[in-house]
Enzyme design. Structure first.
Site, mmCIF file in Angstrom:
data_model
loop_
_atom_site.group_PDB
_atom_site.id
_atom_site.type_symbol
_atom_site.label_atom_id
_atom_site.label_comp_id
_atom_site.label_asym_id
_atom_site.label_seq_id
_atom_site.Cartn_x
_atom_site.Cartn_y
_atom_site.Cartn_z
ATOM 1 N N GLU A 67 0.808 -1.223 0.000
ATOM 2 C CA GLU A 67 0.000 0.000 0.000
ATOM 3 C C GLU A 67 0.844 1.278 0.000
ATOM 4 O OE1 GLU A 67 -2.205 -3.397 0.846
ATOM 5 O OE2 GLU A 67 -0.651 -2.650 2.191
ATOM 6 N N ASN A 90 8.733 -3.043 5.382
ATOM 7 C CA ASN A 90 9.557 -4.203 5.720
ATOM 8 C C ASN A 90 8.832 -5.463 5.282
ATOM 9 O OD1 ASN A 90 10.208 -6.191 8.545
ATOM 10 N ND2 ASN A 90 11.784 -5.659 7.080
ATOM 11 N N VAL A 91 9.508 -6.247 4.451
ATOM 12 C CA VAL A 91 8.968 -7.523 3.999
ATOM 13 C C VAL A 91 9.998 -8.591 4.351
ATOM 14 C CG1 VAL A 91 8.003 -8.800 2.049
ATOM 15 C CG2 VAL A 91 7.897 -6.295 2.053
ATOM 16 N N HIS A 98 4.761 -15.137 -1.922
ATOM 17 C CA HIS A 98 4.178 -13.837 -1.573
ATOM 18 C C HIS A 98 5.261 -12.773 -1.411
ATOM 19 C CE1 HIS A 98 2.322 -10.912 1.316
ATOM 20 N NE2 HIS A 98 1.369 -10.985 0.394
ATOM 21 N N PHE A 123 13.085 4.917 -1.742
ATOM 22 C CA PHE A 123 12.746 3.533 -1.405
ATOM 23 C C PHE A 123 13.450 3.139 -0.110
ATOM 24 C CE2 PHE A 123 13.329 -1.082 -1.841
ATOM 25 C CZ PHE A 123 12.083 -1.487 -2.257
#
Length: 168
Positions: A67, A90-91, A98, A123
């Protein structure tokens, strides 16, 4: 690992443009809040340390990293006076694809905003294999990527200002 043993948030303050008149936005993902709040704090502190006034920092939260794109786009449209925006997320790698889809989507989306609009978007999305790596890069032994993003935002704001000057 290239960052092993290094704090990447060290910078020479003398090489940073004067930021006292700049205005910044920051869009922060609520997912992995421990990490994103650390990144936000690193960015906020770096801006204040480099002369940005608190009232010239606008913060919005979004549910997750995906988002961030929409949040940054709407911030660009709502606050045209901003000099740059930082996207904070943070991923962390899991057991499914995913991770790849989110990381690719966010990266491409932020890139598209930079190509299509006039307000730079920095970024600041950590894409780590585990929580320990994220902690190390959000105020831990490898510094704070939020700090680095804030410095990049200052430099890009100056570039934007200079480009407008030369354009006439």
């Amino acid at each position: 690992m290239a960052t092993e043993g290094n704090n990447l948030s060290q910078y020479d303050k003398n090489t940073i443009p004067n930021a006292k008149d700049f205005r910044f936005g920051i869009v922060v993902s609520e997912w992995n809040e421990e990490i994103t709040e650390g990144l936000f704090q690193g960015a906020f502190d770096a801006w204040i340390e480099n002369g940005v006034q608190k009232e010239n920092i606008v913060r919005w939260n979004v549910p997750g990293s995906f988002e961030l794109i929409y949040g940054c786009k709407k911030m660009q449209q709502s606050f045209e006076m901003l000099d740059a925006i930082v996207a904070v997320g943070n991923v962390i790698q899991g057991e499914t694809k995913h991770f790849d889809f989110v990381c690719d989507g966010v990266t491409q989306g932020i890139k598209d905003l930079n190509v299509q609009t006039d307000i730079p978007v920095i970024f600041c999305v950590l894409t780590d294999n585990n929580i320990e790596q994220s902690r190390a890069r959000s105020g831990g032994k490898h510094g704070n990527k939020g700090t680095e993003a804030a410095i990049a935002a200052i430099k890009m704001a100056q570039l934007r200002k200079d480009a407008k000057f030369y354009k006439g």
